[in-house]
Structure formats: structure tokens, C-alpha cells
Design a protein around this motif. Structure first.
Motif, mmCIF file in Angstrom:
data_model
loop_
_atom_site.group_PDB
_atom_site.id
_atom_site.type_symbol
_atom_site.label_atom_id
_atom_site.label_comp_id
_atom_site.label_asym_id
_atom_site.label_seq_id
_atom_site.Cartn_x
_atom_site.Cartn_y
_atom_site.Cartn_z
ATOM 1 N N PRO A 133 0.815 -1.224 0.000
ATOM 2 C CA PRO A 133 0.000 0.000 0.000
ATOM 3 C C PRO A 133 0.848 1.274 0.000
ATOM 4 O O PRO A 133 2.048 1.240 0.267
ATOM 5 N N PHE A 134 0.175 2.370 -0.333
ATOM 6 C CA PHE A 134 0.778 3.701 -0.390
ATOM 7 C C PHE A 134 1.891 3.777 -1.436
ATOM 8 O O PHE A 134 2.850 4.533 -1.293
ATOM 9 N N GLY A 135 1.728 2.972 -2.498
ATOM 10 C CA GLY A 135 2.645 3.054 -3.628
ATOM 11 C C GLY A 135 4.045 2.578 -3.349
ATOM 12 O O GLY A 135 4.963 2.858 -4.133
ATOM 13 N N TYR A 136 4.248 1.829 -2.281
ATOM 14 C CA TYR A 136 5.604 1.421 -1.913
ATOM 15 C C TYR A 136 5.944 0.079 -2.547
ATOM 16 O O TYR A 136 5.180 -0.886 -2.430
ATOM 17 N N VAL A 137 7.080 0.021 -3.221
ATOM 18 C CA VAL A 137 7.543 -1.213 -3.855
ATOM 19 C C VAL A 137 8.930 -1.544 -3.303
ATOM 20 O O VAL A 137 9.925 -0.888 -3.651
ATOM 21 N N LYS A 194 12.722 5.730 -0.999
ATOM 22 C CA LYS A 194 12.823 6.641 0.145
ATOM 23 C C LYS A 194 11.520 7.376 0.425
ATOM 24 O O LYS A 194 11.420 8.099 1.422
ATOM 25 N N THR A 195 10.531 7.209 -0.465
ATOM 26 C CA THR A 195 9.289 7.962 -0.323
ATOM 27 C C THR A 195 8.085 7.037 -0.180
ATOM 28 O O THR A 195 8.131 5.857 -0.543
ATOM 29 N N LEU A 196 7.006 7.626 0.324
ATOM 30 C CA LEU A 196 5.746 6.919 0.569
ATOM 31 C C LEU A 196 4.613 7.885 0.269
ATOM 32 O O LEU A 196 4.702 9.078 0.595
ATOM 33 N N GLN A 197 3.562 7.391 -0.362
ATOM 34 C CA GLN A 197 2.423 8.271 -0.626
ATOM 35 C C GLN A 197 1.843 8.809 0.670
ATOM 36 O O GLN A 197 1.746 8.100 1.672
ATOM 37 N N ASP A 198 1.460 10.064 0.624
ATOM 38 C CA ASP A 198 0.817 10.686 1.776
ATOM 39 C C ASP A 198 -0.430 9.894 2.166
ATOM 40 O O ASP A 198 -1.186 9.442 1.288
ATOM 41 N N PRO A 199 -0.683 9.677 3.476
ATOM 42 C CA PRO A 199 -1.846 8.866 3.870
ATOM 43 C C PRO A 199 -3.186 9.509 3.537
ATOM 44 O O PRO A 199 -4.205 8.814 3.482
ATOM 45 N N VAL A 200 -3.188 10.810 3.274
ATOM 46 C CA VAL A 200 -4.435 11.511 2.937
ATOM 47 C C VAL A 200 -4.526 11.782 1.444
ATOM 48 O O VAL A 200 -5.564 11.554 0.814
ATOM 49 N N ASN A 203 -1.425 11.758 -4.208
ATOM 50 C CA ASN A 203 -0.653 12.484 -5.211
ATOM 51 C C ASN A 203 0.586 13.151 -4.621
ATOM 52 O O ASN A 203 1.425 13.675 -5.358
ATOM 53 N N VAL A 204 0.690 13.127 -3.315
ATOM 54 C CA VAL A 204 1.819 13.753 -2.628
ATOM 55 C C VAL A 204 2.749 12.665 -2.099
ATOM 56 O O VAL A 204 2.301 11.707 -1.464
ATOM 57 N N GLN A 205 4.031 12.816 -2.390
ATOM 58 C CA GLN A 205 5.034 11.878 -1.890
ATOM 59 C C GLN A 205 5.708 12.452 -0.641
ATOM 60 O O GLN A 205 6.195 13.582 -0.659
ATOM 61 N N GLN A 206 5.699 11.672 0.421
ATOM 62 C CA GLN A 206 6.387 12.054 1.650
ATOM 63 C C GLN A 206 7.706 11.298 1.744
ATOM 64 O O GLN A 206 7.867 10.215 1.171
#
Length: 405
Positions: A133-137, A194-200, A203-206
Motif C-alpha cells: 500500500p501507499f505506492g511502496y515497492v 525513500k518515499t511513501l504516498q501521503d496517507p491523505v 498524489n503527494v510523496q512524503q
């Protein structure tokens, strides 16, 4: 100034060069197989390193005195372990309550990965990609040796981006002993994104640290899965592709934590060697370096009340050790310059080992299905899996896997 990497004695010098102590022949057979020594490698305390350290590294801390470790443990029988394990799994995979059943995307026979150090005797590399989840691979690498002398597989986890010298030493030792090796790292470290999609807003990478991951926690999702799901999905791939006779796991630091937690959740890991990765909560304040020893977000009871509210680490050690032909050797560096150092582990070692022996002994056959112990490594002052510790791991694997194809 004393060289902190000084290793005492000709036996350890031979170990550093070959992965084996001096009394054992290090010459491989024509098939690449190495003979194991007749007895377990031993090594003295490095007196030069010991002289640099205070009494805090040599005596039991006051905080552990009088703690009843037997009373801390909830697991008294194999049935207790079988009942507790799925409860912990459900804390990690809240949506399904079970270990993941999926498979990774496999990039077969890739070029030598630039992220890895050089190894010898490699037949091929595969790259596993584990989507979460959250676009993490996440990524894991499979390293196949030229000479496979058995059907055993090993996982190695290098934690929070630990220096590659330990990864190289351990992986090369396993390859030389005929193991297919899978390489892992913590989320956001080494070859992982190094990044993860914002939980809200997806479209924003944290770019979070581990200590920010509570922001992704919800009633249906635990970020602990970021740490553990790559191992489970890679295990599914290993079982399908290699049909291994056993799967072992070794890890350093955060990888030592993963090598403690994951075998507790998945009995398909038969032998595990967590290094410099955990201490029970009552021991941690007594570490000579208590601040790093308290651990990051994934290690802390105050950050993981659901998971660690069910168990403290003595029970986690039991879960990683109990079962047919299972064993765990916890390796702790007495003079580790980072964390989980000192001798506080001596306060729980005997009680935990005795409990696991009792749980694992079959009253009818008198066979032991479960073994746990600690290797206190005092040969160096670094945050690493030392050449000596590796020699013990390889000896233990050879001796206890000799009956496996």
C-alpha cells in the motif's frame, strides 16, 4: 590508539580470512562444499577492546536485578505458542489477519546490481519487487551460487543501511557454503524507495523516517507491514521456486530486529541468527548506551502497544525457536559501539533457554523441537556480524542441517 577492529590470535585471523577457525580445513571440495570443524568455534575476549570500556560493559545493570523472567513469559507450552502467533500476525496484517499469500514481481537474471558489493562464485542475480500500500515497492535480491550443494536457502537482512562490509562477508560465506541467498534492507534504506504516498493525498510523496510512520497507522493498516511483508512475499517465492529443505535468516541491527520478529510470525524460517537487534524491554535502560538501544518506532512498546502489548521479547524469542528442527542463536556484541551492548542479556538467557527447551521437548519421543541460546561476542568493538560470529553461524548451520538435502 588501539585499532578497534583488532582481532586477537591466529585462530581468529584465520576465521577473518576464510570464515572458518584455524583448526578446520577451509579448502572446498570439487563441488564447492566446505567441511565443517569438529567442534564449535570459540574465541577469547579481546583484552585490548575490553580495556577501553567501563565496568558498565562487564557487570549486570542494577535495573535487571530481581526481575523474574519466568513470570514475564506467557508461553509455557507449544500450544501457547500456536495460539499467540496468529494474534501477532493479525497485529501486522490487520486487513486479513494472516500472512500474505501473494508473490513478487520477478526480474530474472538481471545484471550485477550496482547497489551490491562484489561477490565471487555467483551464477545469477534475480530482483524481486514487492508492491505494498501507499505506492511502496520494496526490493529483495536473490543471489544464486555457482555450486549448489543442497536445497537450503538463507535470508540476510542488512537493517538500517548498515555498511556493506558485513553484508559482503555474510553473503559470501553463505554462497561459499552452497546457499541461495536473498538480501533485504529496511524500508527507506539501501535499494528500497525513500518515499511513501501521503496517507491523505496519494498524489503527494512524503519522505518519512521510521519514527514518522505512526501517521500511516489506521484501524485496517499497520506500517509494521512495510518491514515484514517483503520477507513473507519473498518466502512465498522461495517456497514455490526452490522447494527448500530449510530456510535460515541472519540479520544485523534493524535486520537483527527483523530476524527476531519475522521467524516468530512465520515458522517456515527454521534457523535464525539475529545480531545486535533486540533486548527485552526491562533490560534496555541498563544498556551502556540506553538511548539507541531503546530502538526506533518498530522496536518500541510505547509506539506499538497492540503488538508488544501481547508479548515482550522473551516470548518472541520462544516463538522464533519452538517447532520441528527450529533453533535461534541470538548474537549480541558486548562492546558494540552502537546499541544492545553490555551484559544485561545474562539476566534472561538461562530462563529463556530453559523455557524453550521444556516447550520443545516431546514427552514421548524425547526429541527436541526447539532450541535457543545467546552468543556473546566480545572479540571486537563494532556494530557488525564479526568474522568470529559468522564462523559460529556457518558451523551451526552445517552441523544442524547436515541431515537435510
Amino acid at each position: 590508539m588501539i585499532n578497534r577492529r583488532t582481532v586477537l590470535g591466529g585462530a581468529l585471523a584465520a576465521t577473518a580470512a576464510t570464515g572458518w577457525p584455524a583448526q578446520a580445513s577451509a579448502e572446498p571440495t570439487p563441488t564447492g562444499e566446505r567441511p565443517h570443524p569438529a567442534s564449535r568455534p570459540v574465541a577469547p575476549v579481546n583484552a585490548a577492546i575490553a580495556a577501553e570500556h567501563s565496568a558498565a560493559y562487564k557487570t549486570l545493570p542494577q535495573v535487571v536485578v530481581g526481575v523474574d523472567v519466568e513470570d514475564l513469559m506467557k508461553i509455557h507450552t507449544a500450544a501457547d505458542a500456536d495460539a499467540l502467533r496468529p494474534q501477532l500476525v493479525a497485529q501486522v496484517w490487520k486487513d486479513t489477519g494472516t500472512l500474505p499469500t501473494g508473490l513478487p514481481t520477478v526480474r530474472r537474471d538481471v545484471e550485477t546490481p550496482a547497489e551490491l558489493p562484489a561477490f565471487t562464485g555467483v551464477r545469477r542475480y534475480d530482483r524481486l519487487e514487492i508492491a505494498m500500500p501507499f505506492g511502496y515497492v520494496a526490493t529483495a535480491f536473490v543471489v544464486e551460487p555457482v555450486h549448489r550443494t543442497h536445497r537450503r536457502v538463507a535470508f540476510y537482512h542488512n537493517g538500517h543501511g548498515e555498511p556493506l562490509d558485513t553484508l559482503q562477508r555474510v553473503t559470501q560465506g553463505l554462497l561459499d557454503h552452497g546457499y541461495v541467498v536473498l538480501l533485504f534492507a529496511m524500508p527507506f534504506y539501501h535499494w528500497n524507495p525513500k518515499t511513501l504516498q501521503d496517507p491523505v493525498d496519494p498524489n503527494v510523496q512524503q519522505q518519512p523516517s521510521h519514527n514518522d510512520l505512526n501517521l500511516w497507522e489506521s484501524a485496517s493498516y499497520s506500517p509494521l507491514a512495510l518491514f515484514l511483508e517483503p520477507l513473507a512475499v519473498a518466502m512465498n517465492h522461495v517456497q514455490e521456486k526452490y522447494r527448500p529443505s530449510s530456510v535460515q535468516m541472519i540479520g544485523l541491527s534493524g535486520g537483527g530486529w527483523a530476524t527476531t520478529i519475522y521467524p516468530a510470525l512465520d515458522p517456515r524460517i527454521t534457523r535464525s541468527y539475529p545480531t545486535a537487534g533486540s533486548l527485552p524491554f526491562f533490560v534496555r535502560p541498563g544498556s551502556p548506551k540506553p538511548s539507541p538501544t531503546r530502538g526506533d518506532w518498530e522496536q518500541r512498546a510505547d509506539k506499538q502497544p497492540g503488538f508488544y502489548g501481547l508479548v515482550d521479547f522473551p516470548d518472541i524469542y520462544a516463538l522464533g525457536s519452538v517447532g520441528p528442527h527450529r533453533r535461534q542463536l541470538q548474537i549480541l556484541n558486548r562492546f558494540d559501539d552502537c546499541c544492545f551492548n553490555g551484559v544485561g542479556h545474562r539476566s534472561y538467557e538461562a530462563a529463556v533457554r530453559h523455557r524453550i527447551t521444556l516447550i520443545g521437548t516431546d514427552a514421548v519421543s524425547n526429541e527436541t523441537n526447539g532450541h535457543w541460546e545467546i552468543l556473546e561476542d566480545a572479540t571486537h568493538g563494532d556494530h557488525t556480524i564479526s568474522p568470529y560470529a559468522l564462523s559460529v553461524i556457518l558451523w551451526d548451520l552445517d552441523v544442524n542441517c547436515a541431515h537435510l538435502p
